[in-house]
Design a protein around this motif. Structure first.
Motif, PDB file in Angstrom:
ATOM      1  N   ALA A 145       0.802  -1.224   0.000  1.00  0.00           N
ATOM      2  CA  ALA A 145       0.000   0.000   0.000  1.00  0.00           C
ATOM      3  C   ALA A 145       0.834   1.274   0.000  1.00  0.00           C
ATOM      4  CB  ALA A 145      -0.929   0.003   1.213  1.00  0.00           C
ATOM      5  N   LEU A 146       2.036   1.225   0.524  1.00  0.00           N
ATOM      6  CA  LEU A 146       2.802   2.458   0.728  1.00  0.00           C
ATOM      7  C   LEU A 146       3.007   3.305  -0.530  1.00  0.00           C
ATOM      8  CD1 LEU A 146       5.385   1.425   3.455  1.00  0.00           C
ATOM      9  CD2 LEU A 146       3.724   3.296   3.584  1.00  0.00           C
ATOM     10  N   PRO A 147       3.325   2.735  -1.693  1.00  0.00           N
ATOM     11  CA  PRO A 147       3.477   3.595  -2.875  1.00  0.00           C
ATOM     12  C   PRO A 147       2.228   4.430  -3.177  1.00  0.00           C
ATOM     13  CG  PRO A 147       4.420   1.436  -3.308  1.00  0.00           C
ATOM     14  CD  PRO A 147       3.698   1.325  -1.999  1.00  0.00           C
ATOM     15  N   GLU A 148       1.047   3.860  -2.947  1.00  0.00           N
ATOM     16  CA  GLU A 148      -0.195   4.610  -3.172  1.00  0.00           C
ATOM     17  C   GLU A 148      -0.444   5.613  -2.050  1.00  0.00           C
ATOM     18  OE1 GLU A 148      -1.827   4.525  -5.929  1.00  0.00           O
ATOM     19  OE2 GLU A 148      -0.605   2.906  -6.754  1.00  0.00           O
ATOM     20  N   LEU A 149      -0.103   5.248  -0.835  1.00  0.00           N
ATOM     21  CA  LEU A 149      -0.306   6.151   0.303  1.00  0.00           C
ATOM     22  C   LEU A 149       0.634   7.355   0.232  1.00  0.00           C
ATOM     23  CD1 LEU A 149      -0.769   3.548   3.175  1.00  0.00           C
ATOM     24  CD2 LEU A 149      -2.548   4.834   1.981  1.00  0.00           C
ATOM     25  N   HIS A 150       1.796   7.185  -0.400  1.00  0.00           N
ATOM     26  CA  HIS A 150       2.695   8.330  -0.620  1.00  0.00           C
ATOM     27  C   HIS A 150       2.008   9.384  -1.484  1.00  0.00           C
ATOM     28  CE1 HIS A 150       6.645   5.882   0.154  1.00  0.00           C
ATOM     29  NE2 HIS A 150       5.896   6.019   1.228  1.00  0.00           N
ATOM     30  N   LYS A 151       1.226   8.928  -2.455  1.00  0.00           N
ATOM     31  CA  LYS A 151       0.565   9.859  -3.376  1.00  0.00           C
ATOM     32  C   LYS A 151      -0.522  10.663  -2.681  1.00  0.00           C
ATOM     33  CE  LYS A 151       1.189   6.581  -7.225  1.00  0.00           C
ATOM     34  NZ  LYS A 151       0.479   5.702  -8.183  1.00  0.00           N
ATOM     35  N   THR A 152      -1.199  10.037  -1.722  1.00  0.00           N
ATOM     36  CA  THR A 152      -2.347  10.681  -1.075  1.00  0.00           C
ATOM     37  C   THR A 152      -2.011  11.214   0.313  1.00  0.00           C
ATOM     38  OG1 THR A 152      -3.050   8.530  -0.185  1.00  0.00           O
ATOM     39  CG2 THR A 152      -3.999   9.219  -2.298  1.00  0.00           C
ATOM     40  N   HIS A 153      -0.772  10.979   0.769  1.00  0.00           N
ATOM     41  CA  HIS A 153      -0.391  11.322   2.140  1.00  0.00           C
ATOM     42  C   HIS A 153      -1.383  10.685   3.117  1.00  0.00           C
ATOM     43  CE1 HIS A 153       1.653  15.138   0.346  1.00  0.00           C
ATOM     44  NE2 HIS A 153       2.348  14.026   0.111  1.00  0.00           N
ATOM     45  N   GLY A 154      -1.557   9.395   2.904  1.00  0.00           N
ATOM     46  CA  GLY A 154      -2.549   8.643   3.667  1.00  0.00           C
ATOM     47  C   GLY A 154      -2.022   8.115   4.979  1.00  0.00           C
ATOM     48  N   ASN A 155      -2.689   7.085   5.482  1.00  0.00           N
ATOM     49  CA  ASN A 155      -2.266   6.525   6.766  1.00  0.00           C
ATOM     50  C   ASN A 155      -2.571   5.045   6.875  1.00  0.00           C
ATOM     51  OD1 ASN A 155      -4.884   6.255   8.655  1.00  0.00           O
ATOM     52  ND2 ASN A 155      -5.103   8.128   7.440  1.00  0.00           N
TER      53      ASN A 155
END
Length: 290
Positions: free
Chosen positions: A127-137
């Protein structure tokens, strides 16, 4: 369905039963688009359908997400369907046996490593590559047992202790990418795991568990889901590396303090979520999935 998770996309592993079902329905009510993830035997599509019938947005994913290809497919499904990924909830876990360590089944230990530890690692990594894009958690399921241990299931506490340290490490290294990482650590919750009829606990363990809880009762899946919703939201924008204990006070208790609670105060709150699978979570070792 506007709310504090409006326009967010969330994956919830172990989303078909117990606490996972409550998280999915709470997130949907708060406006998130939800991927309900679980094993093929789990009622993940039922939960997704129930969310849609209430006006929310949800799809289901089935597979063993402790396996890297399946973890990647789950993330890819979320992005393909909804265009992004903002929140990963590593809720999946198992509680297959209780016994003294010298008698604890090796098979049960390996099963927990797979479903409590490897699933968290694989899904977070995917998930991390996608969460980098959205500044997710990312929020993972810890446990009071991960802090203080749990007699007659010491390996379970060990797997949750891994999740605590894993998420705190991730919080430090992923902050530079705008990604927050936290743990929710339940105590005795009213699911299949904590009833002698549906889980591995015997009558004595079930009774002593409630006696050791200052609030004198089990928590509800919805009470845990409420904390997940806060941590997943922008309201918790300055919270990372935290262990949030939703345990009725177990981690600070000494002795059978729950016996002192008046009967009327031991009643669980009614809540607002319509959960149908709180006691359906499996506690037996299942065959492996691909």
């Amino acid at each position: 369905m506007e709310g504090r998770l409006a326009n967010k996309v969330a994956i919830v592993t172990g989303g078909g039963t117990g606490i996972g079902e409550a998280i999915c329905k709470k997130f949907a009510r708060e406006g998130a688009r939800v991927v309900v993830c679980g094993f093929p035997e789990d009622p993940v599509e039922e939960v997704a359908k129930a969310i849609r019938e209430e006006g929310g947005t949800a799809i289901s994913f089935t597979g063993d997400i402790s396996l890297e290809p399946n973890a990647k497919r789950c993330v890819e499904l979320a992005v393909k369907q909804y265009g992004q990924l903002d929140i990963l909830i590593n809720n999946a876990g198992v509680f297959p046996a209780t016994s003294l360590l010298q008698d604890y089944p090796t098979e049960a230990f390996e099963y927990m490593l797979k479903n409590n530890v490897a699933s968290t690692f694989m899904m977070s990594r995917a998930a991390l590559p996608e969460l980098h894009k959205t500044h997710g958690n990312i929020i993972s399921a810890g446990s009071e047992a991960g802090l203080i241990g749990i007699a007659q299931n010491t390996p379970y506490g060990g797997t949750k202790g891994f999740n605590h340290a894993f998420m705190r490490g991730l919080a430090v290294e992923q902050a530079q990418f705008g990604v927050r990482c936290n743990c929710v650590c339940p105590g005795p919750i009213d699911t299949a795991w904590t009833h002698k009829e549906t889980g591995p606990m015997d009558k004595e363990m079930e009774q002593s568990m409630i006696q050791a809880t200052p609030l004198g009762r089990r928590g509800t899946p919805e009470e845990v889901a409420n904390v997940y919703a806060f941590l997943a939201s922008d309201e918790a924008s300055y919270v990372t590396g935290a262990l949030y204990f939703v345990d009725g006070g177990v981690t600070v208790a000494k002795g059978p303090v729950g016996d002192k609670v008046k009967g009327s105060l031991k009643k669980e709150p009614n809540g607002t979520l319509k959960t149908e699978h709180s006691l359906d979570g499996h506690t037996q070792i299942r065959e492996e999935h691909q």
